[in-house]
Scaffold this active site. Structure first.
Site, PDB file in Angstrom:
ATOM      1  N   PHE A 131      80.082  44.340  23.837  1.00 38.13           N
ATOM      2  CA  PHE A 131      78.858  44.677  23.103  1.00 38.13           C
ATOM      3  C   PHE A 131      78.614  46.171  23.225  1.00 38.13           C
ATOM      4  O   PHE A 131      78.564  46.702  24.326  1.00 38.13           O
ATOM      5  CB  PHE A 131      77.641  43.916  23.645  1.00 38.13           C
ATOM      6  CG  PHE A 131      76.387  44.227  22.864  1.00 38.13           C
ATOM      7  CD1 PHE A 131      76.114  43.571  21.678  1.00 38.13           C
ATOM      8  CD2 PHE A 131      75.504  45.207  23.305  1.00 38.13           C
ATOM      9  CE1 PHE A 131      74.970  43.882  20.948  1.00 38.13           C
ATOM     10  CE2 PHE A 131      74.361  45.513  22.575  1.00 38.13           C
ATOM     11  CZ  PHE A 131      74.089  44.847  21.395  1.00 38.13           C
ATOM     12  N   ASP A 216      81.532  52.521  28.165  1.00 43.04           N
ATOM     13  CA  ASP A 216      80.166  52.203  27.744  1.00 43.04           C
ATOM     14  C   ASP A 216      79.386  51.816  28.996  1.00 43.04           C
ATOM     15  O   ASP A 216      79.447  50.672  29.449  1.00 43.04           O
ATOM     16  CB  ASP A 216      80.192  51.066  26.723  1.00 43.04           C
ATOM     17  CG  ASP A 216      78.793  50.673  26.267  1.00 43.04           C
ATOM     18  OD1 ASP A 216      77.808  51.104  26.908  1.00 43.04           O
ATOM     19  OD2 ASP A 216      78.684  49.930  25.270  1.00 43.04           O
ATOM     20  N   LYS A 249      70.193  52.821  28.967  1.00 46.66           N
ATOM     21  CA  LYS A 249      69.108  51.909  29.359  1.00 46.66           C
ATOM     22  C   LYS A 249      68.252  52.390  30.531  1.00 46.66           C
ATOM     23  O   LYS A 249      67.060  52.579  30.399  1.00 46.66           O
ATOM     24  CB  LYS A 249      69.678  50.517  29.634  1.00 46.66           C
ATOM     25  CG  LYS A 249      70.085  49.806  28.346  1.00 46.66           C
ATOM     26  CD  LYS A 249      70.384  48.345  28.583  1.00 46.66           C
ATOM     27  CE  LYS A 249      70.430  47.555  27.283  1.00 46.66           C
ATOM     28  NZ  LYS A 249      71.733  47.537  26.619  1.00 46.66           N
TER      29      LYS A 249
HETATM   30  C1  LIG Z   1      72.162  47.723  25.244  1.00 46.18           C
HETATM   31  C2  LIG Z   1      73.572  48.141  25.091  1.00 46.18           C
HETATM   32  C3  LIG Z   1      73.983  48.950  24.019  1.00 46.18           C
HETATM   33  C4  LIG Z   1      73.062  49.325  22.890  1.00 46.18           C
HETATM   34  O1  LIG Z   1      71.968  50.062  23.313  1.00 46.18           O
HETATM   35  P1  LIG Z   1      70.683  50.242  22.334  1.00 46.18           P
HETATM   36  O2  LIG Z   1      69.793  51.140  23.104  1.00 46.18           O
HETATM   37  O3  LIG Z   1      70.132  48.870  22.097  1.00 46.18           O
HETATM   38  O4  LIG Z   1      71.192  50.858  21.080  1.00 46.18           O
HETATM   39  C5  LIG Z   1      75.292  49.377  23.994  1.00 46.18           C
HETATM   40  N1  LIG Z   1      76.161  49.024  24.957  1.00 46.18           N
HETATM   41  C6  LIG Z   1      75.808  48.241  26.000  1.00 46.18           C
HETATM   42  C7  LIG Z   1      76.812  47.907  27.055  1.00 46.18           C
HETATM   43  C8  LIG Z   1      74.510  47.763  26.105  1.00 46.18           C
HETATM   44  O5  LIG Z   1      74.165  46.965  27.106  1.00 46.18           O
END
Ligand SMILES: *Cc1c(COP(=O)(O)O)cnc(C)c1O
Length: 395
Positions: A131, A216, A249
């Site tokens: 994701f 990520d 986040k």
């Molecule tokens: C939450 C998340 C995203 C997306 O972040 P947004 O602030 O919702 O755009 C991308 N990668 C990972 C691993 C995430 O947990």
């Protein structure tokens, strides 16, 4: 529940609304208190109403909120310096969200390969179950049909390998491959941890084939696993590092802010005008991010996240032993934990909510526990007690 909402119907929301919070606790409209092991999906890393962060925001709110990136922003310089001094990175680009940080990372990888004289290298190897966000490129990178369905045609340039399967990655590397991109611990995908040998193997493949390693760390970054970045654990003692990392986040602890960090050729690839943002890195966001970094980088903070995280892990293993017909596996690192269930995850999320405990669902039949990083031992014990009661209703 409001049934004639003016909102687009993008969420199947739980029927609860919060009006206040303090530390690891949230208070709903009726004054009921909930123990927050969701942190707004790993966002409120310092809990609710952290005095230092509230103070920084209030002070900056009275001074200056926003100016464009056409002028110098000293608070942005300062936040970047803090991140660089405490990580693999040499340079930082600030934005407003995880998806944007990932977009920056993907654009940066392509752009760096162009600058290195490899214009044909533009494809990225990504993973099943990943994701990476909800923009058109990042849903494509994530590749989960439940998020891509109906949005076709998708963005070109992604090849999909199996997580923790190095051979499946190697088989996909071709003359057009620019980068390999993964979450060091899958969040939405079910708290699946990339094995250190796999991560190190990916670094080796990148070195051998001239690829960039993009991580990520939108969810795993800023202390969530007991390190500033999760990859520090997987690369420990090897001297290895990623080329590009996206995070978001926990960085603003609830204020929207994201960052793309880079080292080597990727750190200096972008030049004025190539990439940008209107809101990203504005003084208000940077005042908050700076205050968050003050806390997370304070001596002993991350060690405590590790200790409390290990306590949580031990207690979750006890629960697994007590409910072998419900819990299949305990996963995660630090204060990013998951329970792979035998029952449907929404059942446990609902049962926990009834016990006034907030959890987060995830893929791979998993629920996530993402408490604020400031959580104490007593709150862990209380959460486990609530989980026990919730699990009992499912037997
Ligand atoms: C939450 C998340 C995203 C997306 O972040 P947004 O602030 O919702 O755009 C991308 N990668 C990972 C691993 C995430 O947990």
């Amino acid at each position: 529940m409001i049934t004639d909402s003016a909102l687009m119907n993008t969420y199947a929301r739980q029927d609860v609304a919060f009006t206040g919070g303090e530390g690891a606790w949230l208070v709903d409209e009726r004054g009921e208190r909930y123990l927050d092991f969701s942190s707004g999906i790993g966002v409120t890393s310092l809990g609710h109403g952290h005095p230092a962060v509230v103070g920084a925001l209030m002070e900056q709110a009275g001074r200056l909120w926003h100016c464009s990136n056409n002028v110098r922003i000293p608070l942005q310089e300062l936040a970047a310096r803090r991140l660089v001094d405490h990580s693999f990175a040499e340079k930082v680009f600030f934005c407003n969200s995880g998806g944007e940080a990932m977009e920056a990372a993907l654009k940066l990888a392509r752009y760096t390969q162009k600058k290195l004289g490899n214009p044909d290298r533009w494809r990225t190897i990504v993973f099943e179950g990943a994701f990476h966000g909800r923009t058109l490129a990042t849903v494509t990178a994530g590749g989960q049909p439940k998020y891509t369905g109906g949005f076709e045609p998708l963005v070109d340039g992604f090849d999909r390998a199996r997580f923790n399967d190095l051979a499946s990655v190697e088989a996909l590397i071709g003359p057009q491959t620019a980068a390999i991109m993964l979450e060091p611990i899958m969040g939405e995908g079910g708290v699946r941890v990339a094995e250190p040998a796999f991560m190190q193997g990916l670094r080796g493949l990148c070195d051998r084939h001239g690829l960039l390693l993009i991580l990520d760390e939108v969810q795993t970054g800023i202390g969530r696993t007991g390190r500033l970045f999760a990859h520090e654990g997987q690369f420990a003692g090897t001297g290895m590092r990623p080329d590009i990392v996206a995070t978001a986040k926990g960085l603003g602890a609830g204020f929207p802010v994201g960052a793309c960090l880079a080292v080597g050729p990727a750190a200096t690839a972008f030049t004025p005008g190539v990439h940008g943002t209107t809101f990203g890195g504005n003084p208000l966001a940077m005042a908050v991010a700076g205050a968050v970094l003050d806390q997370v980088l304070a001596p002993g903070f991350l060690t405590r996240v590790q200790e409390v995280g290990e306590l949580l892990e031990r207690r979750l293993r006890n629960l697994q032993a007590a409910f072998p017909a419900l819990i299949q596996e305990v996963r995660g690192r630090g204060l990013m934990r998951g329970l792979r269930l035998i029952v449907p995850p929404p059942d446990l999320v609902r049962a926990a909510l009834a016990q006034r405990l907030l959890l987060v669902g995830a893929g791979d039949n998993t629920v996530r526990l993402l408490p604020p990083l400031i959580i104490g031992e007593a709150e862990v014990e209380l959460a486990v007690e609530k989980l026990f009661q919730a699990l009992r209703t499912l037997t």
